[in-house]
Structure formats: structure tokens, C-alpha cells
Design a protein around this motif. Structure first.
Motif, short mmCIF file in Angstrom:
data_model
loop_
_atom_site.label_atom_id
_atom_site.label_comp_id
_atom_site.label_asym_id
_atom_site.label_seq_id
_atom_site.Cartn_x
_atom_site.Cartn_y
_atom_site.Cartn_z
N GLY A 42 0.79 -1.22 0.00
CA GLY A 42 0.00 0.00 0.00
C GLY A 42 0.82 1.27 0.00
O GLY A 42 0.26 2.36 0.06
N LYS A 43 2.15 1.17 -0.06
CA LYS A 43 3.02 2.34 -0.05
C LYS A 43 3.79 2.42 -1.36
O LYS A 43 4.02 1.41 -2.02
CB LYS A 43 3.99 2.28 1.13
CG LYS A 43 3.29 2.18 2.48
CD LYS A 43 4.30 2.02 3.60
CE LYS A 43 3.60 1.87 4.95
NZ LYS A 43 4.56 1.67 6.05
N ASP A 44 4.19 3.62 -1.73
CA ASP A 44 4.98 3.82 -2.94
C ASP A 44 6.45 3.56 -2.63
O ASP A 44 7.04 4.22 -1.78
CB ASP A 44 4.82 5.25 -3.47
CG ASP A 44 3.44 5.49 -4.05
OD1 ASP A 44 2.99 4.65 -4.84
OD2 ASP A 44 2.82 6.51 -3.71
N VAL A 45 7.04 2.58 -3.33
CA VAL A 45 8.44 2.23 -3.17
C VAL A 45 9.20 2.67 -4.42
O VAL A 45 8.79 2.34 -5.54
CB VAL A 45 8.62 0.72 -2.95
CG1 VAL A 45 10.10 0.38 -2.80
CG2 VAL A 45 7.84 0.26 -1.72
N THR A 46 10.27 3.43 -4.23
CA THR A 46 11.09 3.89 -5.35
C THR A 46 12.48 3.28 -5.22
O THR A 46 13.11 3.38 -4.17
CB THR A 46 11.20 5.42 -5.38
OG1 THR A 46 9.89 5.99 -5.39
CG2 THR A 46 11.96 5.88 -6.61
N THR A 47 12.94 2.65 -6.30
CA THR A 47 14.29 2.09 -6.35
C THR A 47 15.12 2.88 -7.36
O THR A 47 14.61 3.78 -8.04
CB THR A 47 14.27 0.61 -6.75
OG1 THR A 47 13.88 0.51 -8.14
CG2 THR A 47 13.27 -0.16 -5.90
N ILE A 48 16.38 2.55 -7.48
CA ILE A 48 17.27 3.25 -8.40
C ILE A 48 16.76 3.17 -9.84
O ILE A 48 16.95 4.10 -10.64
CB ILE A 48 18.71 2.69 -8.28
CG1 ILE A 48 19.71 3.57 -9.03
CG2 ILE A 48 18.76 1.25 -8.76
CD1 ILE A 48 19.94 4.90 -8.38
N GLU A 49 16.06 2.07 -10.17
CA GLU A 49 15.55 1.90 -11.54
C GLU A 49 14.42 2.89 -11.86
O GLU A 49 14.12 3.12 -13.03
CB GLU A 49 15.03 0.48 -11.75
CG GLU A 49 16.11 -0.59 -11.76
CD GLU A 49 16.38 -1.18 -10.38
OE1 GLU A 49 17.02 -2.23 -10.29
OE2 GLU A 49 15.91 -0.57 -9.39
N GLY A 50 13.79 3.45 -10.84
CA GLY A 50 12.66 4.32 -11.07
C GLY A 50 12.98 5.80 -11.09
O GLY A 50 12.06 6.63 -11.13
N LEU A 51 14.26 6.17 -11.07
CA LEU A 51 14.62 7.59 -10.99
C LEU A 51 14.64 8.27 -12.36
O LEU A 51 14.19 9.40 -12.50
CB LEU A 51 15.99 7.74 -10.33
CG LEU A 51 16.09 7.35 -8.85
CD1 LEU A 51 17.49 7.64 -8.34
CD2 LEU A 51 15.06 8.11 -8.02
N ALA A 52 15.18 7.60 -13.36
CA ALA A 52 15.33 8.23 -14.67
C ALA A 52 13.97 8.44 -15.31
O ALA A 52 13.05 7.64 -15.16
CB ALA A 52 16.22 7.38 -15.57
N ASP A 53 13.83 9.53 -16.05
CA ASP A 53 12.61 9.83 -16.80
C ASP A 53 12.87 9.54 -18.26
O ASP A 53 13.40 10.35 -19.01
CB ASP A 53 12.24 11.30 -16.60
CG ASP A 53 10.93 11.67 -17.28
OD1 ASP A 53 10.25 10.76 -17.78
OD2 ASP A 53 10.59 12.87 -17.32
N GLY A 54 12.51 8.32 -18.66
CA GLY A 54 12.84 7.89 -20.00
C GLY A 54 14.35 7.74 -20.14
O GLY A 54 14.99 6.99 -19.42
N GLY A 55 14.94 8.50 -21.06
CA GLY A 55 16.38 8.45 -21.23
C GLY A 55 17.11 9.52 -20.45
O GLY A 55 18.35 9.59 -20.51
#
Length: 353
Positions: free
Chosen positions: A268-281
Motif C-alpha cells: 500500500g506504499k509507494d516504493v522507489t528504487t534506483i531503476e525508477g529515478l530516470a525519466d525515459g532516457g
């Protein structure tokens, strides 16, 4: 801790000087002082790697004093004989024991912080394999340290983080290092020997904005779920004890050690990892700053460093270089790229405003 278990000097007082030939006092270094009746018997520790690792993580060293000799154990030198048995040593040990209130035939441990103040004392009769129990005690202390909430200000009134870690070390060390060297009855194990593992549970994790429905053992850590079940291997497994920071991710805007977080707690919580930081390229400004300022060498700790830095900037508690170093102290870099890491974080701060 009962009164009978407490040895002089009392907790909170200055530790007496330890005048033993060949043993130079190292100021500003937390250490564990152990008076051991029978010494180490010339035997090397059976688990030197584990002992070195725990002492390195805690920033402490161990000094063992007995009539049979004196030894020092440092993070990178597991067993260093300081002096051997003899009449001179016997007189010095007797004087030191008296200064610390240790009676002949007793065993006692004292934890002394970097300011020379006694933080913990305990004494127990000897039994068992000293080095095996010391290794187990160090592991117990490590697990206790990782469970402490580093953001709870009440935990930091009397101790710095390192001093608290050393106190936890001796809490476990006193139990396993000297506990029961004489046979004692143990209460029967009340656990049901036939009980199996807990049943699996259904969990939906929202990782980098995408839901992942999993069936997990409820004991599975968020780190193992990310790496082994979802296939996001950018989050690294370093110490697996919450001490190195390589596994740092964001839950909401808060940075956490995923190796110490159960996967079910992230539901139920938003988890952000290193893979989720970039915006496209396009790299995140923090990622780009680490590249531009060469804030890495081998790169193994870099995902955790970047995630922790983003969480730290969101907290708004650190602006100067010294404040950044303090707030990032839970993320270790074995390659020693700290100056460039600080420079990268400060550059990203200016970019992000």
C-alpha cells in the motif's frame, strides 16, 4: 543488571588508566576491555573474519587482559599478543583488576567510549569456547544495532550512534562471551518442535509506480522481494544487517534499509528504487551529478548512495558539507569516494533548488 553483576567503576564514570606493559592507550577509540581468568590459551579465534567485520562496523577494538597474557583484537588484526605471562605482568594485572573492582577469579567486561567513560559493565562465570561465543555475541549486537530507529532523538541523548553500537555489542558480548562457562541448567524449549513455517501471504507492492502481486513468506525482506522475485537488482545486498546502506530505497519520501524492512510492511506504499529515478532516457539530477563529479569507483554502493542522498535532500536537514557527511554516514563506500560523493550531492542540491 543486578547489583551483584555490577563492577566498579560504575557506569557514567571515567575509566581508570590501564597500566600494562606494551599496551598503549588509544584515545578517542571505543573499546571493550575484558578481564579473563584463564586467558586465550594461545588459541587463535576460530571465526576471525566475523569478529573483524563486526569490530570494523562498530569502530571498536577488544582488549583481553589475564595472568596468561594480554591481547588486542582490532578490525584488521584479529589477535595481537601484547605481552606474555610473568611476574611483572601478574603485578600489573593485579593492580588493573583492583582499579576496575574485579576480584581474583572473576571475569568482567567493560565498554568504554571514545571519551574514556564507562558505558557498560558486567561479570559472569566462565564456561564454553570463548571465541565462539564472542563471535556469536558480535552478531547479536549487530542485529540489535540494525533494529534501532536512527531517527528517534530519544535514543541519541546519551550516546552517539557509534557509542550506542558499542554498548549493544557488549550487551550481547556479556551474554555469549562469558555467559555460563560453568554448566547451568537450561529451561526446556517451549517452542512446538512440530510447528512449521508460517503460511505464505498475498502481497501487492507498488514499485516505481507499477503494482506487483506476489505470494511471499511473511518473513521475506523487501530487498529479497525486489531482487529475487521482481528482478530489480539495482538495489544491492551488502552487509544484509542494515549497516552499509547499499540496499537503501525510498518508501514514500523516506529512505529505508530494505534489508531490514519486511516486504509485507511496504504494501500500500509507494516504493522507489534506483531503476525508477530516470525519466525515459533522462537521468535524475542526482544520478547526473554523481556521473559528472565522479562520485563512484567500483559502483556497488552507488545506488544506495544516490537513493539516500535524494531522501536526505527531501528531509531538508543538511545543507553544509559537514551536515551532509553526518546525514550520509549510514552509507559506506569501501573505495573511499566520499569527497566526490559530497560534491555530487551539493551540485544536485543546487540543480533541484
Amino acid at each position: 543488571m543486578s547489583a551483584s553483576d555490577t563492577a566498579d567503576p560504575s557506569v557514567g564514570t571515567s575509566a581508570p588508566d590501564l597500566a600494562v606493559s606494551g599496551l598503549q592507550r588509544r584515545t578517542h577509540v571505543p573499546h571493550v576491555l575484558a578481564f579473563v581468568r584463564d586467558g586465550l590459551g594461545g588459541e587463535r579465534p576460530i571465526e576471525p573474519a566475523a569478529i573483524r567485520a563486526e569490530l570494523r562496523g562498530l569502530g571498536a577494538e577488544l582488549v583481553v587482559v589475564s595472568l596468561a597474557g594480554v591481547w588486542r583484537v582490532r578490525a584488521d588484526d584479529p589477535l595481537e599478543p601484547v605481552t606474555g605471562a610473568g611476574d611483572a605482568l601478574a603485578a600489573e594485572v593485579a593492580a588493573a583488576s583492583e582499579g576496575y573492582g574485579v576480584r581474583p577469579g572473576d571475569d568482567a567486561v567493560f565498554v568504554i567510549d571514545g571519551r574514556g567513560v564507562v558505558r557498560f559493565t558486567h561479570r559472569l562465570p566462565l564456561r564454553g569456547d570463548v571465541w565462539t561465543r564472542l563471535s556469536e555475541a558480535l552478531a547479536i549486537a549487530g542485529r540489535g544495532v540494525r533494529a534501532r530507529d536512527a531517527h528517534d532523538a530519544r535514543q541519541r541523548v546519551l550516546f552517539t550512534r557509534r557509542e550506542w553500537a558499542v554498548t549493544c555489542l557488549v550487551a550481547g558480548c556479556a551474554t555469549a562471551f562469558l555467559a555460563g562457562c560453568k554448566e547451568q541448567e537450561r529451561p526446556p524449549d517451549r517452542r512446538d518442535a512440530g510447528a512449521g513455517p508460517p503460511p505464505d501471504v498475498e502481497v501487492t507492492l507498488r514499485i516505481n509506480g507499477k503494482p506487483h502481486r506476489l505470494t511471499l513468506d511473511p518473513r521475506t525482506s523487501l530487498l529479497d522481494a525486489l531482487r529475487e522475485r521482481i528482478g530489480l537488482t539495482g538495489t544491492k545486498k551488502g552487509c544484509d544487517m542494515g549497516q552499509c546502506g547499499a540496499c537503501t530505497v525510498l518508501i514514500g519520501a523516506r529512505r529505508v534499509a530494505s534489508c531490514l524492512t519486511l516486504a509485507v510492511m511496504a504494501q500500500g506504499k509507494d516504493v522507489t528504487t534506483i531503476e525508477g529515478l530516470a525519466d525515459g532516457g533522462a537521468l535524475h539530477p542526482m544520478q547526473r551529478a554523481f556521473v559528472e563529479h565522479d562520485g563512484l569507483q567500483c559502483g556497488y554502493c552507488t545506488p544506495g548512495q544516490i537513493m539516500s542522498a535524494i531522501g536526505m535532500l527531501g528531509e531538508g536537514r543538511a545543507r553544509s558539507d559537514d551536515e551532509v557527511r553526518e546525514q550520509m554516514s549510514g552509507n559506506l563506500c569501501r573505495c573511499g569516494a566520499y569527497p566526490n560523493i559530497i560534491a555530487a550531492i551539493q551540485a544536485a542540491r543546487r540543480t533541484l533548488g
